[in-house]
Scaffold this motif. Structure first.
Motif, PDB file in Angstrom:
ATOM      1  N   ASP A 177       0.842  -1.196   0.000  1.00  0.00           N
ATOM      2  CA  ASP A 177       0.000   0.000   0.000  1.00  0.00           C
ATOM      3  C   ASP A 177       0.879   1.249   0.000  1.00  0.00           C
ATOM      4  OD1 ASP A 177       0.215   0.750   3.155  1.00  0.00           O
ATOM      5  OD2 ASP A 177      -0.003  -1.406   2.875  1.00  0.00           O
ATOM      6  N   GLU A 179       1.056   3.763   1.894  1.00  0.00           N
ATOM      7  CA  GLU A 179       1.546   4.182   3.203  1.00  0.00           C
ATOM      8  C   GLU A 179       2.856   3.491   3.578  1.00  0.00           C
ATOM      9  OE1 GLU A 179      -1.863   4.543   2.002  1.00  0.00           O
ATOM     10  OE2 GLU A 179      -2.288   2.933   3.416  1.00  0.00           O
ATOM     11  N   GLU A 189      -6.945   1.750   6.830  1.00  0.00           N
ATOM     12  CA  GLU A 189      -6.913   2.129   5.411  1.00  0.00           C
ATOM     13  C   GLU A 189      -5.900   1.307   4.617  1.00  0.00           C
ATOM     14  OE1 GLU A 189      -8.938   5.440   7.476  1.00  0.00           O
ATOM     15  OE2 GLU A 189      -7.121   4.280   7.872  1.00  0.00           O
ATOM     16  N   SER A 190      -4.851   0.819   5.271  1.00  0.00           N
ATOM     17  CA  SER A 190      -3.885  -0.060   4.595  1.00  0.00           C
ATOM     18  C   SER A 190      -4.559  -1.368   4.194  1.00  0.00           C
ATOM     19  CB  SER A 190      -2.691  -0.345   5.508  1.00  0.00           C
ATOM     20  OG  SER A 190      -2.039   0.851   5.885  1.00  0.00           O
ATOM     21  N   TYR A 193      -6.841  -0.699   1.184  1.00  0.00           N
ATOM     22  CA  TYR A 193      -6.116  -0.655  -0.087  1.00  0.00           C
ATOM     23  C   TYR A 193      -5.882  -2.076  -0.612  1.00  0.00           C
ATOM     24  CZ  TYR A 193      -2.626   0.687  -3.591  1.00  0.00           C
ATOM     25  OH  TYR A 193      -1.949   0.872  -4.773  1.00  0.00           O
ATOM     26  N   LEU A 259      -5.641   9.271   1.308  1.00  0.00           N
ATOM     27  CA  LEU A 259      -6.359   8.598   2.383  1.00  0.00           C
ATOM     28  C   LEU A 259      -7.722   9.213   2.662  1.00  0.00           C
ATOM     29  CD1 LEU A 259      -3.536   7.872   4.975  1.00  0.00           C
ATOM     30  CD2 LEU A 259      -4.835   6.204   3.669  1.00  0.00           C
ATOM     31  N   ARG A 262     -10.203   7.596   0.356  1.00  0.00           N
ATOM     32  CA  ARG A 262     -10.344   6.145   0.420  1.00  0.00           C
ATOM     33  C   ARG A 262     -11.448   5.790   1.418  1.00  0.00           C
ATOM     34  NH1 ARG A 262      -4.887   3.139   1.886  1.00  0.00           N
ATOM     35  NH2 ARG A 262      -4.176   4.631   0.295  1.00  0.00           N
ATOM     36  N   SER A 264     -12.974   4.466   4.692  1.00  0.00           N
ATOM     37  CA  SER A 264     -12.391   4.483   6.030  1.00  0.00           C
ATOM     38  C   SER A 264     -12.820   3.285   6.867  1.00  0.00           C
ATOM     39  CB  SER A 264     -12.770   5.771   6.767  1.00  0.00           C
ATOM     40  OG  SER A 264     -14.189   5.869   6.893  1.00  0.00           O
TER      41      SER A 264
END
Length: 354
Positions: A177, A179, A189-190, A193, A259, A262, A264
């Motif tokens: 991802d 991040e 959020e990772s 993804y 983010l 994206r 959540s």
């Protein structure tokens, strides 16, 4: 009471293919004491030490699985170790992994939604326990004996801190991802993804990420990093023609590098997936004619592409399964001279038929 050292004996039967595992091997084994077959995941201690991973910390996976009991999370039977490996034992799922299924054929849109809602239910539960998975990919989704998708392999999982972050710097190349490229701090959020990447593969084929890496000329780690953080990889607008726009938008939102744009949480993804009603029963078969097929109780509609003399003929056939008759649907039979126009024509035909 003093600690007790116990021996657990099992006999390997066969390995389960997994070319996406970094430190582990999964195989079916017979537990000689219980006289039953189990999935055994063996994690190499040497490989973990080489990468600076604390071996004792790796038992965190066993604790996470044991604590995270849920109908869509693989059950951990027990954890053990010898001089060379750590072993995690799970029930045998005879239907294998989602990856194995995708290696054999493409999925219908209905299957994509069904299996996604299954494993996302497990992931939502894990998130509610303030844990993140960090290794979401087809080999880590098993299909149980009732046809449910089960989330497994928590070897990279971590608990979130009070700010919603966890430190984890490892990941398999194909599911990195944005991040991770810029920090070791990971979050829900990772996971989201990685959900987007898995959905993308479910729509376009298990090997699509490797194929696109070759197409884009991604050879070095730096190539991958740059293409990920600039949203060039995976190719966001590249989908098979029967994949609904709503599903494409869900995936693109999961894969948003920003983010704030994206998803959540997993529940919102599940809600949006549940609202998809188009093209549910179309399936792609990559033969030499590239066939798209829609099945229902009484009829089968097949769209094939034939290449003759630098022209592409789109042929649409409707088959009556009850009367065993076939007819060409002339309104949807097209001749295309530019290969680039095939996808557009197929999208229009599938949309009209659906």
């Amino acid at each position: 009471m003093a600690s007790v050292c116990a021996n657990i004996k099992f006999e390997p039967i066969r390995t389960i293919g997994n070319d996406e595992g970094k430190n582990s091997q999964v195989f079916v084994a017979r537990d000689l004491q219980l006289n039953t077959e189990l999935f055994i995941k063996g994690i190499s201690k040497k490989k973990l030490e080489k990468e600076g991973v604390d071996i004792e910390d790796y038992f965190l996976e066993a604790r996470l699985l044991y604590e995270g009991k849920h109908s869509h999370i693989a059950e951990i039977q027990y954890a053990s170790e010898d001089e060379e490996n750590i072993y995690l034992a799970m029930p045998v799922y005879k239907n294998g992994s989602l990856s194995a299924m995708m290696d054999n054929r493409f999925l219908t849109v209905r299957e994509i939604i069904k299996y996604s809602l299954d494993f996302l239910s497990g992931l939502a539960y894990i998130h509610s326990k303030r844990m993140i998975h960090l290794d979401i990919k087809p080999t880590n989704v098993l299909i149980d004996n009732t046809g449910k998708a089960i989330l497994t392999d928590f070897g990279l999982s971590r608990f979130l801190d009070e700010n919603g972050f966890a430190e984890q710097r490892f990941n398999y190349r194909w599911i990195v991802d944005p991040e991770l490229i810029q920090s070791t701090s990971r979050s829900i959020e990772s996971d989201i993804y990685q959900v987007g990447l898995l959905l993308y593969r479910m729509c376009n084929g298990n090997n699509i990420l490797k194929q696109q890496a070759v197409h884009l000329g991604l050879r070095t780690a730096e190539d991958f990093k740059n293409s990920i953080i600039t949203s060039k990889y995976p190719i966001r607008k590249s989908y098979l023609p029967h994949i609904p726009i709503k599903l494409q938008r869900i995936i693109e939102k999961c894969l948003n590098v920003d983010l704030s744009m994206r998803y959540s949480n997993v529940i919102d993804i599940m809600n949006d997936l549940s609202n998809i009603e188009e093209c549910l029963d179309w399936i792609y078969t990559p033969t030499n004619k590239e066939v798209y097929t829609k099945m229902d109780r009484n009829f089968r509609i097949s769209i094939s592409i034939e290449n003759k003399n630098n022209k592409y003929y789109i042929v649409c056939i409707k088959e009556n399964l009850v009367g065993n008759t076939k007819r060409k649907m002339n309104n949807y039979c097209k001749t295309v001279t530019d290969k680039k126009d095939i996808c557009k024509e197929l999208k229009n035909i599938i949309k009209e038929i659906n």
